[in-house]
Write a protein that holds these residues in place. Structure first.
Motif, PDB file in Angstrom:
ATOM      1  N   HIS A  11      -3.061   4.603  12.225  1.00 44.88           N
ATOM      2  CA  HIS A  11      -4.303   3.564  12.677  1.00 44.88           C
ATOM      3  C   HIS A  11      -3.843   3.334  14.141  1.00 44.88           C
TER       4      HIS A  11
ATOM      5  N   ALA B 157       0.605   4.541  -0.254  1.00 42.61           N
ATOM      6  CA  ALA B 157       0.237   5.400   0.708  1.00 42.61           C
ATOM      7  C   ALA B 157       0.142   4.877   2.033  1.00 42.61           C
ATOM      8  N   ARG B 158       1.067   4.158   2.831  1.00 45.21           N
ATOM      9  CA  ARG B 158       1.259   3.411   3.802  1.00 45.21           C
ATOM     10  C   ARG B 158       2.653   3.095   4.236  1.00 45.21           C
TER      11      ARG B 158
ATOM     12  N   SER C  77      -0.791   6.612   7.256  1.00 46.23           N
ATOM     13  CA  SER C  77      -1.582   6.781   6.093  1.00 46.23           C
ATOM     14  C   SER C  77      -1.895   7.818   5.787  1.00 46.23           C
TER      15      SER C  77
ATOM     16  N   ASP D 146       0.716  -1.490   0.298  1.00 46.59           N
ATOM     17  CA  ASP D 146       0.019  -0.105  -0.095  1.00 46.59           C
ATOM     18  C   ASP D 146       1.088   1.248   0.176  1.00 46.59           C
TER      19      ASP D 146
ATOM     20  N   ASN E 102      -2.239  11.010   2.563  1.00 43.88           N
ATOM     21  CA  ASN E 102      -2.895  11.352   1.358  1.00 43.88           C
ATOM     22  C   ASN E 102      -3.378  13.064   1.527  1.00 43.88           C
TER      23      ASN E 102
END
Length: 293
Positions: free
Chosen positions: A53, A34-35, A44, A32, A46
Motif C-alpha cells: 500500500h 490479510a495485512r 496485503s 486485518d 490474498n
C-alpha cells in the motif's frame, strides 16, 4: 499414461506468502488478518498475491515478494527461499520452519559488518564491540548482521538479520532467522547494570542500538533496557513481564503505524508512555543526522 512434471520454480513461487512475510520481518496486523506491516512497508496478501500500500505496487508468488521486500536479485531470492521456506522433493510445499535455524557465526565477516554498521548506520563501535563480546551480534557468511533475540533470562529465541552489502539504490535485506519466535524474545540491550525496571520498545535491533547511542530515556533512572519487538506490537509481549517493569516507554517510529501501536498499548497498560524520534522517522535516522559533522 502421461507423467506430469512440476516446474521447480513453480513450486518455489507457490510457497505460502503469509509465513514468508513473517520471515521477511513483517508482523500480521491484528485488525486485518490479510495485512502485514513492517516499518517501511504495509502489504496485503490474498490468494498468493500481495500488494504494497505504501509503494503502490504488488506481485504474485514467493519470489516476487522476496525481491520486493529485500530489493535483491532473482538468484538471491531463490537462495533466501531455499534457506527459509524450501520446497519438498515430492512437489509439496514446506511450511515455514518451526525449529530455530540461526546463521553460523563467521568471524572473518565481522570486521566488514562492523565497519558497515558504523559507517552507514552511525552506530557506536564500542557498543557494537561490547555486544559482539557478549554474543548479542554475529556476522554470517553473507555479511548479514545477526542480532540475537533472547528472553529476559537470556535464552535464545531467534535473530534479526540485516544485510550490510547491497547495490546502490537497493534496500538493505531485512528479515528473521528461520524459526524465530517474536512472541518469546527479542534483541535487547541494557542501559546500565541495574535490574530492568524501565523497558523501552523499538521496532528493530538497529533502532534499539541507535536509541542506546542517543541515550533517549526522557527520565533516566537505574535499571533500563531497550528492546526490539522486530516490528510493532499492539500488546506487550508476555516475555517482557519477566522483568516486572514499572514503566514501558513506547519508542516506535514517528509514523501512523508507530502512533497506532503506541495508542493501543497505552489503552491496555497504564505503564505505557509514548516517545517519538522528533524530527525524523526513526531513531537511526535521528542518530545519523546528529552524527553528521
Amino acid at each position: 499414461m502421461t507423467t506430469r512434471h512440476t516446474d521447480p520454480l513453480d513450486r518455489v513461487r507457490a510457497i505460502p506468502l503469509e509465513p514468508l512475510a513473517v520471515a521477511l520481518g513483517y508482523r500480521r496486523d491484528p485488525t486485518d488478518r490479510a495485512r502485514y506491516r513492517r516499518n517501511d512497508s504495509v502489504i496485503s496478501i490474498n490468494n498468493g498475491r500481495f500488494y504494497d500500500h505504501r509503494a503502490a505496487t504488488g506481485g504474485g508468488g514467493a519470489i516476487d515478494l522476496v525481491i520486493h521486500a529485500t530489493g535483491c536479485r532473482f538468484p538471491d531470492a531463490l537462495r533466501f527461499l531455499r534457506d527459509h521456506a524450501p520446497a519438498e522433493p515430492d512437489g509439496t510445499v514446506a511450511r515455514a520452519p518451526r525449529r530455530l535455524q540461526l546463521p553460523r557465526d563467521t568471524p572473518a565477516a565481522w570486521p566488514g559488518v562492523r565497519d558497515a554498521l558504523v559507517r552507514n548506520r552511525a552506530l557506536s563501535a564500542d557498543i557494537l564491540d561490547t555486544c559482539r563480546t557478549r554474543g548479542s551480534i554475529l556476522a554470517d557468511h553473507r555479511h548479514n548482521a545477526v542480532f540475537i533475540c533472547r528472553t529476559a533470562t537470556g535464552q535464545i529465541t531467534g535473530a534479526e538479520l540485516l544485510g550490510t552489502r547491497h547495490q546502490a539504490g537497493a534496500r538493505s535485506f531485512k528479515g528473521m532467522a528461520p524459526g524465530s519466535r517474536k512472541a518469546r524474545g527479542g534483541f535487547h540491550i541494557a542501559c546500565d547494570t541495574g535490574t530492568p525496571r524501565t523497558v523501552i520498545l523499538t521496532e528493530s535491533a538497529v533502532d534499539a542500538l541507535s536509541a542506546r547511542c542517543l541515550r533517549i530515556d526522557p527520565t533516566p533512572r537505574t535499571g533500563a533496557v531497550i528492546v526490539s519487538t522486530a516490528g510493532v506490537a499492539t500488546t506487550l509481549p508476555a516475555w517482557i513481564e519477566d522483568w516486572k517493569p514499572d514503566r514501558i516507554v513506547c519508542a516506535y517510529d514517528a509514523d501512523e503505524t508507530g502512533d497506532h501501536a503506541a495508542s493501543r498499548l497505552a489503552r491496555t497498560d497504564p505503564r505505557v508512555t509514548r516517545l517519538r524520534p522528533e524530527g525524523e522517522k526513526d531513531w537511526n535516522d535521528l542518530l545519523r543526522k546528529r552524527s553528521k559533522p
